[in-house]
Write an enzyme that holds these catalytic residues in place. Structure first.
Site, PDB file in Angstrom:
ATOM      1  N   VAL A 132       0.835  35.764  -3.591  1.00 28.62           N
ATOM      2  CA  VAL A 132       1.427  36.410  -2.409  1.00 28.62           C
ATOM      3  C   VAL A 132       2.935  36.623  -2.530  1.00 28.62           C
ATOM      4  O   VAL A 132       3.523  37.305  -1.706  1.00 28.62           O
ATOM      5  CB  VAL A 132       1.140  35.614  -1.108  1.00 28.62           C
ATOM      6  CG1 VAL A 132      -0.347  35.547  -0.826  1.00 28.62           C
ATOM      7  CG2 VAL A 132       1.774  34.219  -1.137  1.00 28.62           C
ATOM      8  N   TYR A 136      11.072  24.180   3.630  1.00 33.26           N
ATOM      9  CA  TYR A 136       9.789  24.402   4.318  1.00 33.26           C
ATOM     10  C   TYR A 136      10.018  24.669   5.804  1.00 33.26           C
ATOM     11  O   TYR A 136       9.462  25.608   6.383  1.00 33.26           O
ATOM     12  CB  TYR A 136       8.914  23.169   4.105  1.00 33.26           C
ATOM     13  CG  TYR A 136       7.509  23.275   4.644  1.00 33.26           C
ATOM     14  CD1 TYR A 136       6.546  24.031   3.982  1.00 33.26           C
ATOM     15  CD2 TYR A 136       7.131  22.609   5.808  1.00 33.26           C
ATOM     16  CE1 TYR A 136       5.244  24.120   4.468  1.00 33.26           C
ATOM     17  CE2 TYR A 136       5.834  22.689   6.301  1.00 33.26           C
ATOM     18  CZ  TYR A 136       4.898  23.436   5.630  1.00 33.26           C
ATOM     19  OH  TYR A 136       3.608  23.526   6.102  1.00 33.26           O
TER      20      TYR A 136
HETATM   21  N1  LIG Z   1      -2.129  20.725   5.909  1.00 36.20           N
HETATM   22  C1  LIG Z   1      -1.245  20.602   6.890  1.00 36.20           C
HETATM   23  O1  LIG Z   1      -1.039  19.511   7.440  1.00 36.20           O
HETATM   24  C2  LIG Z   1      -0.464  21.803   7.340  1.00 36.20           C
HETATM   25  C3  LIG Z   1       0.304  21.663   8.503  1.00 36.20           C
HETATM   26  C4  LIG Z   1       1.042  22.756   8.950  1.00 36.20           C
HETATM   27  C5  LIG Z   1       0.987  23.953   8.269  1.00 36.20           C
HETATM   28  N2  LIG Z   1       0.242  24.053   7.141  1.00 36.20           N
HETATM   29  C6  LIG Z   1       0.238  25.338   6.458  1.00 36.20           C
HETATM   30  O2  LIG Z   1      -1.078  25.811   6.349  1.00 36.20           O
HETATM   31  C7  LIG Z   1      -1.187  26.652   5.201  1.00 36.20           C
HETATM   32  C8  LIG Z   1      -2.372  26.231   4.363  1.00 36.20           C
HETATM   33  O3  LIG Z   1      -2.141  24.922   3.902  1.00 36.20           O
HETATM   34  P1  LIG Z   1      -3.324  23.934   3.483  1.00 36.20           P
HETATM   35  O4  LIG Z   1      -2.971  22.627   4.044  1.00 36.20           O
HETATM   36  O5  LIG Z   1      -4.638  24.541   3.787  1.00 36.20           O
HETATM   37  O6  LIG Z   1      -3.054  23.866   1.915  1.00 36.20           O
HETATM   38  P2  LIG Z   1      -4.025  24.039   0.641  1.00 36.20           P
HETATM   39  O7  LIG Z   1      -3.197  23.625  -0.521  1.00 36.20           O
HETATM   40  O8  LIG Z   1      -5.343  23.381   0.869  1.00 36.20           O
HETATM   41  O9  LIG Z   1      -4.264  25.622   0.586  1.00 36.20           O
HETATM   42  C9  LIG Z   1      -3.250  26.522   0.256  1.00 36.20           C
HETATM   43  C10 LIG Z   1      -3.869  27.658  -0.529  1.00 36.20           C
HETATM   44  O10 LIG Z   1      -2.825  28.593  -0.853  1.00 36.20           O
HETATM   45  C11 LIG Z   1      -3.000  28.980  -2.208  1.00 36.20           C
HETATM   46  N3  LIG Z   1      -1.731  29.438  -2.760  1.00 36.20           N
HETATM   47  C12 LIG Z   1      -0.653  28.689  -3.135  1.00 36.20           C
HETATM   48  N4  LIG Z   1       0.304  29.469  -3.654  1.00 36.20           N
HETATM   49  C13 LIG Z   1      -0.164  30.743  -3.600  1.00 36.20           C
HETATM   50  C14 LIG Z   1       0.366  32.005  -3.978  1.00 36.20           C
HETATM   51  N5  LIG Z   1       1.589  32.110  -4.506  1.00 36.20           N
HETATM   52  N6  LIG Z   1      -0.387  33.109  -3.772  1.00 36.20           N
HETATM   53  C15 LIG Z   1      -1.637  33.011  -3.241  1.00 36.20           C
HETATM   54  N7  LIG Z   1      -2.187  31.844  -2.868  1.00 36.20           N
HETATM   55  C16 LIG Z   1      -1.457  30.731  -3.036  1.00 36.20           C
HETATM   56  C17 LIG Z   1      -3.493  27.730  -2.895  1.00 36.20           C
HETATM   57  O11 LIG Z   1      -4.092  28.003  -4.147  1.00 36.20           O
HETATM   58  C18 LIG Z   1      -4.482  27.205  -1.869  1.00 36.20           C
HETATM   59  O12 LIG Z   1      -5.767  27.774  -2.039  1.00 36.20           O
HETATM   60  C19 LIG Z   1       0.162  26.559   4.483  1.00 36.20           C
HETATM   61  O13 LIG Z   1       0.952  27.672   4.819  1.00 36.20           O
HETATM   62  C20 LIG Z   1       0.753  25.287   5.032  1.00 36.20           C
HETATM   63  O14 LIG Z   1       2.159  25.301   4.994  1.00 36.20           O
HETATM   64  C21 LIG Z   1      -0.497  23.009   6.664  1.00 36.20           C
END
Ligand SMILES: NC(=O)c1ccc[n+]([C@@H]2O[C@H](COP(=O)([O-])OP(=O)(O)OC[C@H]3O[C@@H](n4cnc5c(N)ncnc54)[C@H](O)[C@@H]3O)[C@@H](O)[C@H]2O)c1
Length: 265
Positions: free
Chosen positions: A62, A154
């Site tokens: 992305v 972040y």
């Molecule tokens: N887990 C939490 O507690 C939490 C809390 C708040 C926000 N978030 C946000 O939610 C979103 C998803 O996080 P998650 O916890 O499901 O993480 P995760 O690591 O399980 O999933 C993230 C996905 O993004 C993909 N990814 C990473 N870099 C990429 C790139 N350059 N291009 C395309 N895909 C890419 C990864 O391969 C993975 O499949 C993120 O934006 C994260 O910041 C997560």
């Protein structure tokens, strides 16, 4: 299961794991044809095997505009349209401001903020070409509002995602495109595994969460799909906190000092 997305084409950027995967699964269960773009080829393959028809995984980073444009073009070429899109990909390289290398700042901000901008740009262009309107949901974070030690890049990126969401809502409204953000608290995913693997860290988090537990990814997917659905037809530019009331718990727990509630029913 509700079939709110029957006949719709959905794109999930970062749809191979965690919250993105939960969104992709739920969209699929609710009738959508789903294209998930991600950098994790193995995980995409596994989801393709799990979901079968109406799911397509595509390698795309992305942070590269050509990849994002190609993913949106692939959804359009293969499935005819892009009706709803979710910008979910994210990760961070933490570090205190005085320590943080420029490259680590760039990694986090490019992925979490520029990635969402590129997604919105090409998703909205396609929806405008179709003249059908559409919905976009961006996954920000509670950290858009709350700073975190060693989290400056972040936190800044996620605050940017919230602002970008509002700007998109403003610019796209005349085209019938709604844009909203979900701000999750702590969610059990591979991204946060290091917190869950450390009982002291987990206890410190959970102590601050009034609901007393982290979320499962499905508990973020459901409100995200609500925002993308007709059930939210007049909601745009909104930020939906999905955090077990974490955002309202800034003050320490005073119950030990105030004594118990006197009313007993
Ligand atoms: N887990 C939490 O507690 C939490 C809390 C708040 C926000 N978030 C946000 O939610 C979103 C998803 O996080 P998650 O916890 O499901 O993480 P995760 O690591 O399980 O999933 C993230 C996905 O993004 C993909 N990814 C990473 N870099 C990429 C790139 N350059 N291009 C395309 N895909 C890419 C990864 O391969 C993975 O499949 C993120 O934006 C994260 O910041 C997560």
């Amino acid at each position: 299961m509700d079939r709110r997305f029957r006949g719709k084409v959905a794109v999930v950027m970062g749809g191979a794991s965690g919250i993105g995967l939960a969104i992709a699964r739920r969209l699929h269960h609710e009738g959508a044809t789903v294209l998930a773009a991600d950098v994790n080829a193995d995980a995409l393959k596994a989801v393709e095997t799990e979901l079968g028809a109406r799911f397509h995984g595509m390698m795309a980073d992305v942070t590269h505009e050509a990849h994002v444009e190609a993913a949106i073009a692939a959804a359009t070429d293969q499935f005819g349209s892009v009706d709803t899109a979710f910008n979910v990909a994210g990760a961070s390289r933490p570090g205190y401001i005085v320590d943080l290398a420029e490259a680590d700042w760039d990694f986090t901000v490019d992925l979490c903020l520029k990635g969402v901008f590129l997604g919105m740009k090409h998703q909205a262009r396609q929806m405008m070409r179709q003249k059908t309107g559409g919905t976009i949901v961006n996954i920000a974070s509670l950290n858009a509002h709350v700073p975190m030690h060693a989290g400056s890049a972040y936190v800044s990126a996620k605050a940017g995602v919230e602002a970008l969401t509002k700007n998109g809502a403003l610019e796209f409204a005349e085209h019938g495109i709604r844009v909203n953000a979900v701000l999750p608290g702590l969610v059990r995913t591979p991204l946060t595994r290091r917190h869950f693997d450390n009982p002291d860290a987990l206890a410190a988090f959970v102590e601050r969460i009034p609901m007393g537990r982290p979320a499962q990814p499905e508990e973020i997917a459901a409100p995200a799909l609500f925002l993308a659905s007709e059930d939210a037809s007049y909601v745009s530019g909104a930020s939906l906190l999905v955090d077990g009331a974490w955002a309202v718990s800034g003050y320490p727990d005073m119950r030990p000092f105030r004594g118990p509630v006197r009313w007993n029913g």
